[in-house]
Write a protein that holds these residues in place. Sequence first.
Motif, PDB file in Angstrom:
ATOM      1  N   LYS A 171      -1.899   4.921  -2.522  1.00 14.24           N
ATOM      2  CA  LYS A 171      -2.191   6.441  -2.763  1.00 14.24           C
ATOM      3  C   LYS A 171      -1.254   7.378  -2.312  1.00 14.24           C
ATOM      4  O   LYS A 171      -0.613   7.077  -1.010  1.00 14.24           O
ATOM      5  N   PRO A 172      -1.017   8.467  -2.941  1.00 15.29           N
ATOM      6  CA  PRO A 172      -1.502   8.753  -4.108  1.00 15.29           C
ATOM      7  C   PRO A 172      -1.065   8.056  -5.165  1.00 15.29           C
ATOM      8  O   PRO A 172       0.143   7.847  -5.234  1.00 15.29           O
TER       9      PRO A 172
ATOM     10  N   LEU B 129     -12.233  -1.319  -8.999  1.00 15.96           N
ATOM     11  CA  LEU B 129     -11.225  -0.528  -8.372  1.00 15.96           C
ATOM     12  C   LEU B 129     -11.632   0.185  -7.303  1.00 15.96           C
ATOM     13  O   LEU B 129     -12.891   1.303  -7.394  1.00 15.96           O
ATOM     14  N   SER B 130     -11.347  -0.181  -6.212  1.00 12.49           N
ATOM     15  CA  SER B 130     -11.807  -0.016  -4.830  1.00 12.49           C
ATOM     16  C   SER B 130     -10.940   0.936  -3.837  1.00 12.49           C
ATOM     17  O   SER B 130      -9.720   0.311  -3.766  1.00 12.49           O
ATOM     18  N   ASP B 131     -11.285   1.686  -3.046  1.00 13.09           N
ATOM     19  CA  ASP B 131     -10.526   2.348  -2.027  1.00 13.09           C
ATOM     20  C   ASP B 131     -10.602   1.164  -0.702  1.00 13.09           C
ATOM     21  O   ASP B 131     -11.520   0.509  -0.889  1.00 13.09           O
ATOM     22  N   LEU B 132      -9.738   1.212  -0.001  1.00 12.84           N
ATOM     23  CA  LEU B 132      -9.550   0.411   1.119  1.00 12.84           C
ATOM     24  C   LEU B 132     -10.349   0.978   2.247  1.00 12.84           C
ATOM     25  O   LEU B 132     -11.275   0.230   2.845  1.00 12.84           O
ATOM     26  N   MET B 133     -10.334   2.318   2.567  1.00 12.22           N
ATOM     27  CA  MET B 133     -11.027   2.858   3.646  1.00 12.22           C
ATOM     28  C   MET B 133     -12.318   3.689   3.244  1.00 12.22           C
ATOM     29  O   MET B 133     -12.151   4.739   2.518  1.00 12.22           O
ATOM     30  N   MET B 134     -13.306   3.188   3.725  1.00 13.58           N
ATOM     31  CA  MET B 134     -14.658   3.891   3.167  1.00 13.58           C
ATOM     32  C   MET B 134     -15.829   3.648   4.257  1.00 13.58           C
ATOM     33  O   MET B 134     -15.662   2.505   4.897  1.00 13.58           O
TER      34      MET B 134
ATOM     35  N   ALA C 259      -3.984   4.689   1.089  1.00 11.90           N
ATOM     36  CA  ALA C 259      -2.701   5.478   1.418  1.00 11.90           C
ATOM     37  C   ALA C 259      -2.233   5.106   2.820  1.00 11.90           C
ATOM     38  O   ALA C 259      -1.057   5.488   3.313  1.00 11.90           O
ATOM     39  N   ALA C 260      -2.940   3.984   3.585  1.00  8.37           N
ATOM     40  CA  ALA C 260      -2.551   3.387   4.646  1.00  8.37           C
ATOM     41  C   ALA C 260      -2.854   1.839   4.594  1.00  8.37           C
ATOM     42  O   ALA C 260      -3.538   1.453   5.536  1.00  8.37           O
ATOM     43  N   PRO C 261      -2.255   1.056   3.850  1.00  4.25           N
ATOM     44  CA  PRO C 261      -2.547  -0.289   3.649  1.00  4.25           C
ATOM     45  C   PRO C 261      -2.113  -1.197   5.252  1.00  4.25           C
ATOM     46  O   PRO C 261      -2.770  -2.047   5.470  1.00  4.25           O
ATOM     47  N   GLU C 262      -1.179  -0.599   6.088  1.00 11.22           N
ATOM     48  CA  GLU C 262      -0.941  -1.202   7.238  1.00 11.22           C
ATOM     49  C   GLU C 262      -1.958  -1.098   8.175  1.00 11.22           C
ATOM     50  O   GLU C 262      -2.038  -1.976   9.017  1.00 11.22           O
TER      51      GLU C 262
END
Length: 118
Positions: A101-102, A50-55, A83-86
């Motif tokens: 997210k959230p 389970l991973s965040d996109l922006m890191m 929170a901002a997949p685009e």
Amino acid sequence: MKLILIVDDEVDLTTAYSLLFQLHGYETMTAANGREALDVIARRRPDLVLSDLMMPVMDGVELSRRLRNDEATASIPIILMSAAPERHTLSDRNFDALILKPARFQTMLEKIRALLPD
């Protein structure tokens, strides 16, 4: 017990998710970015990521690409959160699900249960 690797640079989130998943019968590990996640996976293979996109260092898109391109990890289910997949190019679909997210914890739990049947 199924093992979930939670990857996010927000320590408070990884801690909260980890505790909530443990309360629902999952074992958890955490990493602060994709590079750290690869190191964790090299030591112990999770049942789901389970991973965040922006890191920083390595984002979730690159992490999922690397996992899918490695025979040893290609079959691990991957859920990305953003929170901002685009802002990302997600056309390669090197992941199994995307959560905005959230996110409600129940939504996350439902996606995980769908990808990790008992």
